[in-house]
Design an enzyme around this catalytic site. Structure first.
Site, PDB file in Angstrom:
ATOM      1  N   SER A   1       0.722  -1.194  -0.050  1.00 50.81           N
ATOM      2  CA  SER A   1       0.111  -0.001  -0.078  1.00 50.81           C
ATOM      3  C   SER A   1       0.698   1.279   0.003  1.00 50.81           C
ATOM      4  O   SER A   1       2.254   1.152   0.495  1.00 50.81           O
ATOM      5  CB  SER A   1      -0.981   0.041   1.134  1.00 50.81           C
ATOM      6  OG  SER A   1      -1.456   1.259   1.410  1.00 50.81           O
TER       7      SER A   1
ATOM      8  N   TYR B   1      -2.389  -0.618  10.335  1.00 51.54           N
ATOM      9  CA  TYR B   1      -2.377  -0.722   9.020  1.00 51.54           C
ATOM     10  C   TYR B   1      -1.199  -0.437   8.172  1.00 51.54           C
ATOM     11  O   TYR B   1      -0.632  -1.064   7.528  1.00 51.54           O
ATOM     12  CB  TYR B   1      -3.704  -0.250   8.333  1.00 51.54           C
ATOM     13  CG  TYR B   1      -3.987  -0.697   6.770  1.00 51.54           C
ATOM     14  CD1 TYR B   1      -4.413  -1.856   6.608  1.00 51.54           C
ATOM     15  CD2 TYR B   1      -3.649   0.279   5.532  1.00 51.54           C
ATOM     16  CE1 TYR B   1      -4.571  -2.140   5.159  1.00 51.54           C
ATOM     17  CE2 TYR B   1      -4.020  -0.135   4.449  1.00 51.54           C
ATOM     18  CZ  TYR B   1      -4.414  -1.337   4.015  1.00 51.54           C
ATOM     19  OH  TYR B   1      -4.458  -1.634   2.699  1.00 51.54           O
TER      20      TYR B   1
END
Length: 318
Positions: A213, A226
């Site tokens: 990501s 995250y």
């Protein structure tokens, strides 16, 4: 040529540049559209879903089937196992892998309708698909998923680690240990468990592709846990790639920016979902079919035989 003439000429050039800069700074309407078809732009309808999310309930629906993408046998007769393959990027990757000639197994948590839709989409491409329900946090399940895939299709050539859990938390004091554990065990342990189970079945020319990501590069203030896992996935990719070079197994990572999928509407507030993706330079989130071709590229030995340990950002112009 006099000095006065030169000075006047320079002022003229200065004025031309200033005028051009002013026009460039003028706000431009709409998001960047550079694909084969037009994609939805924010604002979207306000919406929120319970975890893990339902792709069929998204408005607008996702674009995952890439109708203008023409397969050319890049993965002919390969077998791929994709975690989080029921929706979002995972579903689109499953469809394009099948269009390139692969049979596909998908792992999903409990989204039975989404998984069934992915299975049918793969079958429409003329390939076989096997759906496996379970939790990638469980190492025994991961071993069973790999074994089941090999039993169904006779081998395993490609592993795509794509399952993910995220919930925004705006203050570290509100990030509970249970929440932290759920994120790390899904996003890091799950990738580790699946890779460890898969490697004994992979051969020279096989590939592992992880989903990272942009948050793994830049961080995100409301996604401490995250972002940590995505940075860890990037490091895991590079380390495992180095380890598996003697076996001829390539390991790479795709690191997307915002992508329209159930992950975010099952996390963000409805008001935030309405503006999802508007902050990137392209002013919209990617659709899954805009990300999936990168997985084909990294999976295919015809395209990327000299690429391993790489992180490929697809971030909308960041």
């Amino acid at each position: 040529m006099t000095s006065s003439f030169t000075a006047a000429k320079q002022r003229e050039i200065q004025e031309q540049v200033a005028e051009a800069d002013e026009q460039e700074r003028a706000p431009k309407e709409g998001a960047m559209q550079a694909g084969a078809r037009l994609y939805p732009e924010p604002p979207f309808p306000q919406q929120h879903q319970d975890k893990p999310g339902d792709e069929d309930a998204l408005s607008p629906p996702t674009y995952y089937d890439a109708p203008y993408y023409i397969g050319s046998g890049k993965l002919q007769d390969k077998v791929a196992l994709i975690t989080g393959g029921d929706s979002g990027i995972g579903r689109s990757v499953a469809v394009l892998f099948a269009r390139e000639g692969a049979d596909v197994a998908i792992v999903h948590l409990d989204e039975e309708d989404d998984a069934a839709a992915t299975v049918e989409a793969v079958k429409r491409e003329g390939r076989r698909c096997w759906a496996i329900k379970g939790d990638v946090k469980d190492s025994n399940f991961c071993r069973q998923a790999v074994a089941s895939t090999v039993y169904q299709f006779g081998k395993l050539d490609i592993l795509v680690n794509n399952s993910a859990f995220q919930v925004h938390t705006h203050d570290i004091v509100d990030l509970t240990e249970d929440h932290f554990d759920e994120t790390l065990k899904t996003n890091l342990y799950g990738y580790f468990h699946m890779a460890r189970a898969a490697v004994p079945h992979l051969k020279n020319g096989s590939a592992i592709i992880n989903t990272g990501s942009v948050t793994g590069f830049d961080g995100e203030k409301s996604l401490l846990d995250y972002s940590m896992t995505k940075g860890g996935i990037h490091a895991f990719t590079k380390s495992l790639a180095s380890q598996l070079i003697p076996k001829g197994i390539r390991v790479n990572c795709v690191a997307p920016g915002p992508v329209w999928s159930p992950l975010n509407p099952s996390d963000k507030d409805a008001e935030e979902v309405a503006q999802f993706g508007s902050g990137v330079p392209m002013k919209r989130p990617a659709q899954p079919e805009e990300i999936a071709p990168a997985y084909v590229f990294l999976a295919s030995p015809h395209c990327s035989s000299f690429i391993t340990g790489e992180i490929l950002p697809i971030v909308g112009g960041y």
